[in-house]
Write an enzyme that holds these catalytic residues in place. Structure first.
Site, PDB file in Angstrom:
ATOM      1  N   CYS A  30      46.477  36.703  66.281  1.00 55.42           N
ATOM      2  CA  CYS A  30      45.711  36.933  65.057  1.00 55.42           C
ATOM      3  C   CYS A  30      44.532  35.974  64.913  1.00 55.42           C
ATOM      4  CB  CYS A  30      46.620  36.757  63.857  1.00 55.42           C
ATOM      5  SG  CYS A  30      48.084  37.777  63.936  1.00 55.42           S
TER       6      CYS A  30
ATOM      7  N   ARG B 204      40.985  37.424  71.754  1.00 57.68           N
ATOM      8  CA  ARG B 204      42.355  36.963  71.549  1.00 57.68           C
ATOM      9  C   ARG B 204      43.327  38.138  71.500  1.00 57.68           C
ATOM     10  NH1 ARG B 204      42.162  31.739  68.445  1.00 57.68           N
ATOM     11  NH2 ARG B 204      44.207  32.276  67.702  1.00 57.68           N
TER      12      ARG B 204
ATOM     13  N   TRP C 236      47.512  40.825  65.414  1.00 53.97           N
ATOM     14  CA  TRP C 236      48.248  41.169  66.633  1.00 53.97           C
ATOM     15  C   TRP C 236      49.701  41.226  66.203  1.00 53.97           C
ATOM     16  CZ3 TRP C 236      51.438  38.362  70.334  1.00 53.97           C
ATOM     17  CH2 TRP C 236      51.466  38.934  71.603  1.00 53.97           C
TER      18      TRP C 236
ATOM     19  N   ASN D 211      47.911  33.571  59.621  1.00 51.97           N
ATOM     20  CA  ASN D 211      48.396  33.511  61.015  1.00 51.97           C
ATOM     21  C   ASN D 211      49.649  32.662  61.013  1.00 51.97           C
ATOM     22  OD1 ASN D 211      46.079  34.799  61.761  1.00 51.97           O
ATOM     23  ND2 ASN D 211      45.182  33.055  62.848  1.00 51.97           N
ATOM     24  N   GLY D 212      50.632  33.045  61.814  1.00 53.84           N
ATOM     25  CA  GLY D 212      51.858  32.242  61.886  1.00 53.84           C
ATOM     26  C   GLY D 212      53.067  33.083  61.529  1.00 53.84           C
TER      27      GLY D 212
ATOM     28  N   GLU E 138      50.629  31.089  90.987  1.00 51.98           N
ATOM     29  CA  GLU E 138      49.475  31.326  90.107  1.00 51.98           C
ATOM     30  C   GLU E 138      48.683  32.560  90.571  1.00 51.98           C
ATOM     31  OE1 GLU E 138      48.532  30.547  87.327  1.00 51.98           O
ATOM     32  OE2 GLU E 138      46.381  30.866  87.237  1.00 51.98           O
TER      33      GLU E 138
ATOM     34  N   LYS F  63      48.041  35.893  88.342  1.00 55.12           N
ATOM     35  CA  LYS F  63      46.695  36.433  88.077  1.00 55.12           C
ATOM     36  C   LYS F  63      46.672  37.920  88.396  1.00 55.12           C
ATOM     37  CE  LYS F  63      45.468  34.015  86.204  1.00 55.12           C
ATOM     38  NZ  LYS F  63      45.502  32.743  85.584  1.00 55.12           N
TER      39      LYS F  63
ATOM     40  N   GLU G  50      48.685  40.030  85.786  1.00 60.16           N
ATOM     41  CA  GLU G  50      48.159  40.197  84.431  1.00 60.16           C
ATOM     42  C   GLU G  50      46.871  41.002  84.374  1.00 60.16           C
ATOM     43  OE1 GLU G  50      47.191  36.532  82.335  1.00 60.16           O
ATOM     44  OE2 GLU G  50      46.797  35.553  84.228  1.00 60.16           O
TER      45      GLU G  50
ATOM     46  N   HIS H 114      66.095  34.716 102.386  1.00 59.55           N
ATOM     47  CA  HIS H 114      67.297  34.632 101.550  1.00 59.55           C
ATOM     48  C   HIS H 114      67.377  35.793 100.565  1.00 59.55           C
ATOM     49  CE1 HIS H 114      68.197  30.801 103.337  1.00 59.55           C
ATOM     50  NE2 HIS H 114      66.975  30.379 103.082  1.00 59.55           N
TER      51      HIS H 114
ATOM     52  N   LYS I 209      45.303  35.492  74.261  1.00 57.16           N
ATOM     53  CA  LYS I 209      44.781  34.264  74.866  1.00 57.16           C
ATOM     54  C   LYS I 209      45.580  33.040  74.448  1.00 57.16           C
ATOM     55  CE  LYS I 209      41.839  31.828  77.218  1.00 57.16           C
ATOM     56  NZ  LYS I 209      42.048  31.867  78.681  1.00 57.16           N
TER      57      LYS I 209
HETATM   58  C1  F6R Z   1      47.633  33.258  82.349  1.00 56.69           C
HETATM   59  C2  F6R Z   1      47.528  32.503  81.104  1.00 56.69           C
HETATM   60  C3  F6R Z   1      48.776  32.121  80.400  1.00 56.69           C
HETATM   61  C4  F6R Z   1      48.611  30.728  79.758  1.00 56.69           C
HETATM   62  C5  F6R Z   1      49.841  30.408  78.886  1.00 56.69           C
HETATM   63  C6  F6R Z   1      49.759  29.011  78.321  1.00 56.69           C
HETATM   64  O1  F6R Z   1      46.383  33.501  82.908  1.00 56.69           O
HETATM   65  O2  F6R Z   1      46.445  32.209  80.653  1.00 56.69           O
HETATM   66  O3  F6R Z   1      49.883  32.165  81.238  1.00 56.69           O
HETATM   67  O4  F6R Z   1      48.475  29.794  80.783  1.00 56.69           O
HETATM   68  O5  F6R Z   1      49.919  31.322  77.850  1.00 56.69           O
HETATM   69  O6  F6R Z   1      48.621  28.850  77.533  1.00 56.69           O
HETATM   70  P1  F6R Z   1      48.065  27.414  77.200  1.00 56.69           P
HETATM   71  O7  F6R Z   1      47.601  26.792  78.470  1.00 56.69           O
HETATM   72  O8  F6R Z   1      46.962  27.643  76.217  1.00 56.69           O
HETATM   73  O9  F6R Z   1      49.203  26.642  76.605  1.00 56.69           O
END
Ligand code: F6R
Length: 596
Positions: free
Chosen positions: A2, A27, A71, A97-98, A469, A473, A476, A492, A591
């Protein structure tokens, strides 16, 4: 997640609010709305995109209002569940928000008192609580209402006839932009940068009264508080696409600069207490979520090899509920946003356990930066695409700097070693530029992944987390199921899944695991899996056993995660592009994950 925007001043509030909310679109949201002070209090909200709201909203003048992008968490996405909410009399409007944890019991009480609810949300209790306490003083009504709730909030509200907006925050960010004859507020500084770069970050428990010409702040105890404005150096252009097709690609290309900015000054100060002052550290724990947790895993290898310190890594969502061992490691929390609910809770838990804490974050003034003993700002600049790219690379820089600092403090590294690593780190922007120069080659190489349903990402040693990682990527942004695996673990179990339809991305660098890695790649190739190898320019052995090989510059093995990660980001980006995915805003993701 949000977003909140509020405005009081001489402009048309609807325009300012919609513009600010648009800057928060990245976001993620499913509905949006605004409340405007115009001939009373007017509310317009709906599910869907802001553009739809913009074309349907009546022509309301009025220079004060609050807006929200939602959201869905509590209650499905619907017009009724969107913010702003209003009380029974329609005199108060509120956005939040929250999470209000005790909303069910409060709702029951309020319904018994005669309040009529129109939504399924937790937020709506707040506006009815305000109504319960409202006697003409909107700030007092908000503060009293909040004293009755259990949970977290950034909240903005206004009442009919007021010339001000009232706000409060707890565990959710809220920032006030200071203008001349106008003030703006938002849950994220990105939403207000076009109006002003002078901002006040509200502290935990603060509330405030914001009008066009005045900002009055109160601390958690209700006393008047002084909060000095900070000047944000990011320009609005920094936060926009700058000619790239997607934010993700722009942010991948910004990495040489981001690396430079995160190292800035720190390498020269390694002996002088940069990063952390001289403190007694006997063990380290790194705690984070998602991509940040992969940076933490890379950090474990770095700290163990540079500082010879026992280092563990835990996911924040697990750590916060773990029993604890009674030991108090130096606990480092990595979070791009500085607002991730699980990571914040982990920071609080670490402090409760008596650990010295440090945050590694990209957001100056974020909640975590204020709740940890030490802070390292990664200086990546604003990251708009949901997928972490430049924020991840700069977290790696933080890990190298920390490794160097702890290594020198403990005299585990001598001056020559520090000099060599520092020199290579200084060259990192150039190495990354070298990878970016190969982007079109990488774009051509990803064909084998673009039509797959499943893929494996294999690595060893420090590049095991790098491949985790890379797989994240791909998942997602392209929606392909990808598994990051330590290459030695394949036999395994997961080897059973490999066949000609399951491509494998494998990283091989010249460390002590190289021969083993080549062996693992041969095992995979023998199962007919197409293999995309990533390795050093002169590695002919790797080229001989892979279908396609992407080169990375020759760097020390400990620094190899940096160029490798950039290749993996480009792979994910180009696969997603070929598949026509909404790269910057993948479905179901946000985000900044400010709810548990
Ligand atoms: C993946 C991504 C998420 C964030 C995770 C933690 O590309 O961006 O996995 O890394 O939500 O977010 P932060 O770093 O803001 O705590």
């Amino acid at each position: 997640m949000c977003g909140i925007v509020g405005y009081a001043g001489g402009r048309r509030a609807v325009d300012v609010l919609l513009d600010g909310l648009r800057r928060l679109e990245y976001r993620g949201y499913d509905s949006a709305g605004v409340a405007i002070s115009y001939e009373g209090l007017k509310i317009f909200k709906d599910v869907g995109q802001l553009s739809k709201i913009q074309s349907n909203i009546p022509n309301w003048e009025g220079g004060m209002g609050i807006g929200h992008t939602r959201w869905a968490t509590c209650g499905r996405p619907s017009k009724e569940n969107s913010h702003p909410f209003t009380d029974c009399s329609g005199r108060i409007a509120l956005v939040h928000n929250g999470i209000i944890e005790n909303h069910l019991s409060l709702r029951k009480q309020l319904e018994e008192e005669g309040h009529k609810f129109t939504s399924e949300t937790d937020t709506e209790v707040l506006v009815h609580l305000m109504e319960r306490h409202y006697d003409g003083n909107t700030h007092a009504a908000l503060v009293t209402a909040l004293s009755e709730v259990k949970g977290t909030y950034a909240v903005a509200a206004m009442a009919e006839g007021d010339d001000h907006i009232v706000v409060a925050r707890k565990e959710n960010p809220l920032v006030i932009g200071v203008g001349v004859g106008e003030n703006i507020l938002a849950s994220d500084v990105t939403a207000i940068l076009n109006l002003t770069s002078r901002v006040i970050y509200l502290e935990e428990g603060d509330s405030a009264i914001v009008s066009a010409n005045d900002i009055t702040i109160f601390d958690a105890q209700g006393n008047r508080a002084k909060r000095d404005p900070t000047t944000i150096t990011w320009s609005i252009e920094d936060a926009e696409k700058g000619g790239f097709e997607h934010y993700m690609l722009k942010e991948i290309y910004e990495q040489p600069t981001a690396i430079h900015n995160s190292l800035l000054g720190n390498l020269d100060e390694i002996y002088a207490g940069a990063i952390i002052p001289d403190i007694d550290v006997t063990s380290v724990k790194l705690v984070a979520c998602g991509s940040s947790s992969h940076a933490a895993m890379v950090g474990k290898y770095i700290i163990e090899s540079m500082a010879k310190l026992p280092t563990t890594v835990e996911l924040a969502s697990e750590y916060r509920y773990s029993p604890g061992t009674g030991e108090n490691p130096f606990t480092i929390l990595l979070t791009q946003s500085g607002e991730t609910a699980d990571t914040l809770a982990a920071a609080r838990e670490a402090r409760r356990r008596g650990c010295r804490t440090m945050s590694v974050t990209n957001m100056v003034g974020s909640t975590i930066s204020r709740e940890t003993d030490h802070v390292f700002y990664t200086n990546a600049g604003p990251e708009t695409s949901v997928a972490a790219t430049k924020s991840y690379i700069t977290q790696l820089m933080a890990m190298y700097l920390l490794g160097l600092r702890l290594g020198t403090m403990r005299q585990a590294l001598d001056r020559a070693e520090v000099r060599n690593i520092s020199t290579e780190l200084r060259s990192m922007p150039r190495y990354v530029n070298g990878v970016l120069d190969e982007a079109s080659e990488i774009e051509n190489a990803v064909e084998m992944l673009a039509s797959a349903n499943h893929a494996f990402y294999l690595g060893r040693n420090i590049n095991y987390p790098t491949m985790l990682e890379g797989a994240l990527k791909l998942k997602e942004v392209s929606y392909i199921h990808a598994e990051g695996y330590a290459a030695g673990e394949l036999k395994h179990g997961p080897l059973a899944l490999l066949d000609a339809t399951t491509p494998v991305v494998a990283a091989c660098v010249n460390d002590h695991t190289r021969e083993k890695m080549l062996g693992n790649i041969s095992e995979v190739a023998a199962r007919d899996s197409p293999v995309l190898g990533i390795g050093l320019e002169d590695d002919r052995d790797l080229a001989a056993i892979t279908d396609i090989k992407i080169n990375i510059p020759t760097v020390s093995p400990i620094l190899s995660p940096v160029p490798l990660t950039v290749v993996l980001q480009l792979i994910a980006y180009y696969v997603a592009k070929k598949r026509g995915c909404p790269i910057d805003r993948p479905r179901n993701l946000a985000k900044s994950v400010t709810v548990e």
